[in-house]
Design an enzyme around this catalytic site. Structure first.
Site, PDB file in Angstrom:
ATOM      1  N   SER A  62      21.314 -11.148  24.893  1.00  0.00           N
ATOM      2  CA  SER A  62      22.596 -10.786  24.454  1.00  0.00           C
ATOM      3  C   SER A  62      22.681 -10.636  22.905  1.00  0.00           C
ATOM      4  CB  SER A  62      23.616 -11.547  24.976  1.00  0.00           C
ATOM      5  OG  SER A  62      23.773 -11.593  26.311  1.00  0.00           O
TER       6      SER A  62
HETATM    7  N1  SAH Z   1      21.141 -15.471  29.302  1.00  0.00           N
HETATM    8  C1  SAH Z   1      20.028 -14.609  28.983  1.00  0.00           C
HETATM    9  C2  SAH Z   1      20.428 -13.097  29.050  1.00  0.00           C
HETATM   10  C3  SAH Z   1      20.008 -12.796  30.342  1.00  0.00           C
HETATM   11  S1  SAH Z   1      20.457 -10.952  30.829  1.00  0.00           S
HETATM   12  C4  SAH Z   1      19.207 -14.584  27.630  1.00  0.00           C
HETATM   13  O1  SAH Z   1      19.699 -15.534  27.015  1.00  0.00           O
HETATM   14  O2  SAH Z   1      18.210 -14.219  27.244  1.00  0.00           O
HETATM   15  C5  SAH Z   1      20.938 -11.336  32.686  1.00  0.00           C
HETATM   16  C6  SAH Z   1      20.187 -11.914  33.533  1.00  0.00           C
HETATM   17  O3  SAH Z   1      20.664 -12.304  34.664  1.00  0.00           O
HETATM   18  C7  SAH Z   1      18.871 -11.091  33.925  1.00  0.00           C
HETATM   19  O4  SAH Z   1      17.540 -11.767  33.562  1.00  0.00           O
HETATM   20  C8  SAH Z   1      18.873 -10.975  35.298  1.00  0.00           C
HETATM   21  O5  SAH Z   1      17.710 -11.026  36.122  1.00  0.00           O
HETATM   22  C9  SAH Z   1      19.843 -12.316  35.718  1.00  0.00           C
HETATM   23  N2  SAH Z   1      20.533 -12.189  37.051  1.00  0.00           N
HETATM   24  C10 SAH Z   1      21.182 -11.213  37.558  1.00  0.00           C
HETATM   25  N3  SAH Z   1      21.701 -11.701  38.699  1.00  0.00           N
HETATM   26  C11 SAH Z   1      21.389 -12.956  39.199  1.00  0.00           C
HETATM   27  C12 SAH Z   1      21.525 -13.723  40.114  1.00  0.00           C
HETATM   28  N4  SAH Z   1      22.090 -13.242  41.255  1.00  0.00           N
HETATM   29  N5  SAH Z   1      20.748 -14.902  40.022  1.00  0.00           N
HETATM   30  C13 SAH Z   1      19.984 -15.269  38.961  1.00  0.00           C
HETATM   31  N6  SAH Z   1      19.956 -14.397  37.948  1.00  0.00           N
HETATM   32  C14 SAH Z   1      20.578 -13.167  37.971  1.00  0.00           C
END
Ligand code: SAH
Length: 216
Positions: free
Chosen positions: A49
């Site tokens: 993000s």
């Molecule tokens: N917090 C992260 C940004 C992540 S983007 C950072 O600081 O880089 C969102 C993430 O959520 C992705 O990697 C995606 O694979 C994950 N995601 C989506 N659905 C999910 C679920 N049900 N359980 C775990 N992770 C999930």
């Protein structure tokens, strides 16, 4: 300075961000963009993000140093590291194992020792570790956060999540648990996140190219 001028007033949040080198969480090819206030690709169609959104969500979570925090969507591990500077322990869940493994390597290199990470379906939460004082989703839930996550929030706990609305828009929403089934809900701002999806992605669905992209 820029985050402060955008309304991030919590000095502990600002200093947690200052202590977290964003360049360590993005692929080498785009490292020169690490300090721009924008979302960046981290492989497997996922993004880290924008720093402002990380700061805003962290501030909205109103963390205390004794808190146990659950994050859904480890991604690069950046948000988890920011959280780790503000609370007792971060539990973080990612459905893409290659992303999780990279994130764990970064925690190790940066000597961040109060994060526990697993590859699992974060929509189910982490029942063995519940309740949590704070929960943050970094992927957009459809209409509302999964009930299981609201159940795993402790009394007086706060959950912050992007929510996908019927209109196609997404809002950042904050839930404060007032009793087992009552929540005070507040919308914070419009956002754009990747969707929250069920299940862990199985290893053999990745191409060599995708794996290289994550590990570069
Ligand atoms: N917090 C992260 C940004 C992540 S983007 C950072 O600081 O880089 C969102 C993430 O959520 C992705 O990697 C995606 O694979 C994950 N995601 C989506 N659905 C999910 C679920 N049900 N359980 C775990 N992770 C999930």
């Amino acid at each position: 300075m820029q985050l402060r001028s955008l309304g991030i007033y919590n000095t502990e949040v600002l200093s947690a961000i200052e202590r977290t080198p964003r360049e360590a969480f993005v692929p080498a090819a785009i490292r020169h963009q690490a300090y721009e206030n924008k979302a960046l690709p981290i492989g497997l169609e996922q993004t880290i993000s924008q720093p402002f959104v990380v700061a805003l969500m962290t501030q909205a979570l109103d963390i205390n140093e004794r808190d146990k925090v659950l994050e859904i969507g480890t991604g690069s591990g950046y948000q988890a590291t920011v959280l780790s500077h503000l609370c007792r322990r971060v539990y973080t869940i990612e459905r893409h194992r290659p992303l999780l493994e990279m994130a764990e390597r970064r925690f190790e290199e940066l000597k961040v020792r109060n994060i526990t990470a697993i590859a699992a379906d974060g929509m189910k939460g982490w029942p063995e570790q519940a309740p949590f004082n704070r929960i943050m989703l970094t992927a957009a839930a459809t209409h509302s956060p999964p009930q299981e996550l609201l159940n795993q929030l402790g009394d007086g706990g706060i959950l912050v999540t992007p929510v996908q609305l019927n209109t196609g828009e997404q809002v950042l929403r904050r839930y404060r648990k007032e009793s087992d089934d009552t929540f005070a809900i507040k919308d914070l701002c419009d956002v754009r996140f990747v969707p929250l999806l069920p299940n862990v992605v199985t290893r053999n669905t990745y191409t060599e190219g995708q794996l290289r992209e994550v590990q570069s």
